[in-house]
Enzyme design. Structure first.
Site: not given
Ligand SMILES: Cc1cc2nc3c(=O)[nH]c(=O)nc-3n(C[C@H](O)[C@H](O)[C@H](O)COP(=O)(O)OP(=O)(O)OC[C@H]3O[C@@H](n4cnc5c(N)ncnc54)[C@H](O)[C@@H]3O)c2cc1C
Length: 336
Positions: A163, A236, A332
């Site tokens: 992570r 998580s 996380e």
């Molecule tokens: C129901 C649920 C289940 C999930 N299951 C998992 C799982 O099984 N495994 C797992 O690893 N995660 C899981 N996650 C967490 C999440 O989905 C992941 O971390 C995902 O990659 C986040 O994507 P996001 O676009 O929403 O990013 P955001 O939450 O919007 O951003 C995450 C981070 O990335 C940075 N960021 C975003 N876009 C960019 C960009 N273009 N350039 C630079 N930095 C950027 C942001 O500043 C922030 O620090 C889950 C979340 C939920 C709600």
């Protein structure tokens, strides 16, 4: 590029926190990136965001939030064994997984159902059911904010860990990820060693295929995780703690049955969900915040919880685990 002043972020984070930001920039093409510098966006507080599924907002964000909404999947190269796909940061993660399943590209299927955008996937090296996205990433492309120049980082330069990546550590806050290049296998191969997944596949008793593995992953996820259309959460909330083997062995004397996985360097990874459960916090609810009854790693906003309330609650969970096991579990989720 769309610019929204005083934007509500409620629809931009899966916890459903109703906070506002100074400006929200929706970047529709990479050609817009230089104008972010020209507009002075990075001269004051700023933050990149994807679909906000790994973020907890605890207060209004005075500065600028930047979201890449760029689209595109380009086949860069194809050989007998592998295919290389360059995918725009604004593509939905679920769409690239669907594209790979449709085209019979192997490797990404265990990561089906993870919310978010492609551009965020390398940031915390998303993972599930025995696969991490680092296993599939060839390169990450983007812009460095400090140098106002483009970058291409190869897999080994991204310092991927559990992570974690360079984008969460050394280059935190300094990158605009514009594209991710994935290398996917054309040879049929599955990773179904994860117990819950293996059990689910056995129930179905069908020959392995990409849709069948993806369906099994979805079934396992649905049985444990809240539906974000109805409950606010960020998946998580805590990372699984990594401890020295001796610490784990000593705990096992007191709490036989603790789960662990080898984590290299004489360390083991423990299951934070199990620790929270054994600390008596699974299913516990305090007002509109609680630990999800089916998966203790998840903290849920049942209605109108504020970010501050979620923080107070997660600290309580952290304390209970510390009191019982002497282990500190760390969030996380990005707390802003
Ligand atoms: C129901 C649920 C289940 C999930 N299951 C998992 C799982 O099984 N495994 C797992 O690893 N995660 C899981 N996650 C967490 C999440 O989905 C992941 O971390 C995902 O990659 C986040 O994507 P996001 O676009 O929403 O990013 P955001 O939450 O919007 O951003 C995450 C981070 O990335 C940075 N960021 C975003 N876009 C960019 C960009 N273009 N350039 C630079 N930095 C950027 C942001 O500043 C922030 O620090 C889950 C979340 C939920 C709600």
């Amino acid at each position: 590029m769309k610019i929204i002043q005083n934007a509500s972020l409620k629809a931009y984070n899966t916890f459903g926190m109703d906070v506002r930001c100074g400006h929200l920039y929706l970047v529709e093409t990479e050609k817009d990136v230089p104008s972010l510098f020209e507009n002075g966006v990075f001269d004051s507080e700023y933050m990149m965001i994807g679909d906000g599924s790994n973020v907890l907002f605890t207060k209004p964000f005075q500065g600028t939030i930047i979201k890449m909404v760029t689209k595109g999947i380009e086949k860069m190269e194809e050989g007998a064994e592998f295919v290389w796909l360059k995918v725009a940061a604004g593509e939905k993660w679920e769409d690239i997984v669907g594209y790979c399943i449709k085209n019979q590209y192997f490797g990404v299927e265990n990561l089906v159902g993870i919310p978010g955008l492609v551009g965020s996937s390398p940031v915390q090296n998303i993972g599930a059911y025995g696969v991490e996205v680092k296993d599939l990433i060839h390169e990450v492309h983007g812009w460095r904010i400090s140098t106002r120049s483009t970058f291409v980082l190869r897999n080994e330069d991204c310092h991927f860990g559990y992570r974690s990546s360079i984008f969460k550590t050394e280059l935190k806050g300094d990158c605009i990820i514009t594209d991710v290049v994935f290398r996917l296998s054309k040879k049929e191969a599955y990773n179904v060693s994860y117990k819950g997944l293996a059990d689910e596949l056995q129930k179905e008793d069908l020959p392995l295929s990409l849709p069948c593995v993806a369906d099994a992953v979805i079934a396992v996820r649905n049985s444990k995780l809240p539906d974000i259309r109805h409950y606010g959460c960020a998946g998580s909330f805590f990372k699984n703690p990594i401890v020295e083997k001796e610490v784990f062995d000593a705990l096992m004397l007191k709490f036989p049955g603790l789960i662990s996985y080898p984590a290299g360097d004489g360390k083991v990874k423990m299951a934070a969900g199990q620790l929270i459960d054994l600390a008596g916090m699974k299913g516990v609810r305090d007002g509109d915040v609680g630990v999800w009854p089916k998966q203790a790693l998840v903290i849920v906003n049942y209605g109108n919880a504020t970010g501050q309330e979620v923080v107070a609650f997660y600290k309580k969970v952290q304390e209970k685990v510390m009191d019982r096991f002497g282990i500190r579990i760390e969030p996380e989720v990005n707390i802003v």
